[in-house]
Design a protein around this motif. Structure first.
Motif, short mmCIF file in Angstrom:
data_model
loop_
_atom_site.label_atom_id
_atom_site.label_comp_id
_atom_site.label_asym_id
_atom_site.label_seq_id
_atom_site.Cartn_x
_atom_site.Cartn_y
_atom_site.Cartn_z
N ALA A 186 -27.47 -22.25 9.20
CA ALA A 186 -27.95 -23.35 8.36
C ALA A 186 -29.44 -23.26 8.08
O ALA A 186 -29.93 -23.86 7.13
N ALA A 187 -30.17 -22.49 8.89
CA ALA A 187 -31.62 -22.38 8.70
C ALA A 187 -31.99 -21.47 7.54
O ALA A 187 -32.95 -21.73 6.82
N ASP A 188 -31.21 -20.39 7.34
CA ASP A 188 -31.59 -19.43 6.29
C ASP A 188 -30.46 -19.04 5.35
O ASP A 188 -30.66 -18.28 4.42
N GLY A 189 -29.25 -19.55 5.58
CA GLY A 189 -28.13 -19.29 4.68
C GLY A 189 -27.44 -17.97 4.89
O GLY A 189 -26.54 -17.61 4.12
N ARG A 190 -27.81 -17.24 5.95
CA ARG A 190 -27.15 -15.95 6.22
C ARG A 190 -25.73 -16.17 6.70
O ARG A 190 -25.48 -17.02 7.55
N VAL A 191 -24.80 -15.39 6.16
CA VAL A 191 -23.42 -15.42 6.64
C VAL A 191 -23.36 -14.60 7.91
O VAL A 191 -23.67 -13.40 7.90
N LEU A 192 -22.98 -15.24 9.01
CA LEU A 192 -22.96 -14.58 10.30
C LEU A 192 -21.59 -14.01 10.65
O LEU A 192 -21.50 -13.01 11.36
N LYS A 193 -20.56 -14.66 10.14
CA LYS A 193 -19.20 -14.25 10.49
C LYS A 193 -18.26 -14.65 9.36
O LYS A 193 -18.41 -15.69 8.75
N VAL A 194 -17.29 -13.78 9.08
CA VAL A 194 -16.27 -14.07 8.07
C VAL A 194 -14.90 -13.76 8.68
O VAL A 194 -14.70 -12.68 9.23
N LYS A 195 -13.98 -14.69 8.56
CA LYS A 195 -12.59 -14.47 8.94
C LYS A 195 -11.75 -14.78 7.73
O LYS A 195 -11.92 -15.80 7.07
N ARG A 196 -10.84 -13.85 7.41
CA ARG A 196 -9.95 -14.06 6.25
C ARG A 196 -8.50 -14.10 6.70
O ARG A 196 -8.11 -13.40 7.62
#
Length: 104
Positions: A93-103
């Motif tokens: 939430a601080a920088d908008g980086r996606v840390l993890k994705v599950k599909r």
């Protein structure tokens, strides 16, 4: 118009506005935490994060949760992608980086 309505609905959720009493006490506490973190400049506005996610992952946001872990804030975002798959993203939430994705 749909995007505006979705934004308003998500904004209510992110800022802790209990529209029509739809949020329970725990939700209000989480959303109050999100509002305070935003006011202190610790997190990006939800709209900023959603714009980035929708552009990069080409999908419709279905659910947003705000979480805190050891002083770090995260948005957990679920979206339905154009190919019909569901994606669950953990976003700093601080920088908008996606840390993890599950599909699925």
């Amino acid at each position: 118009m749909r995007k505006i309505r979705r934004f308003v609905a998500l904004l209510f959720l992110a800022l802790g506005v209990a529209a029509g009493g739809l949020l329970n006490a725990d939700d209000r506490g989480d959303h109050e935490l999100a509002r305070q973190a935003l006011e202190r400049g610790q997190v990006l506005p939800l709209r900023t994060v959603l714009d980035k996610i929708e552009r990069e992952y080409q999908g419709q946001v279905l659910k947003v949760e705000f979480e805190e872990d050891d002083g770090r804030f995260f948005y957990e975002i679920r979206l339905l992608q154009k190919d019909g798959r569901m994606a669950k993203l953990e976003v700093d939430a601080a920088d908008g980086r996606v840390l993890k994705v599950k599909r699925k």
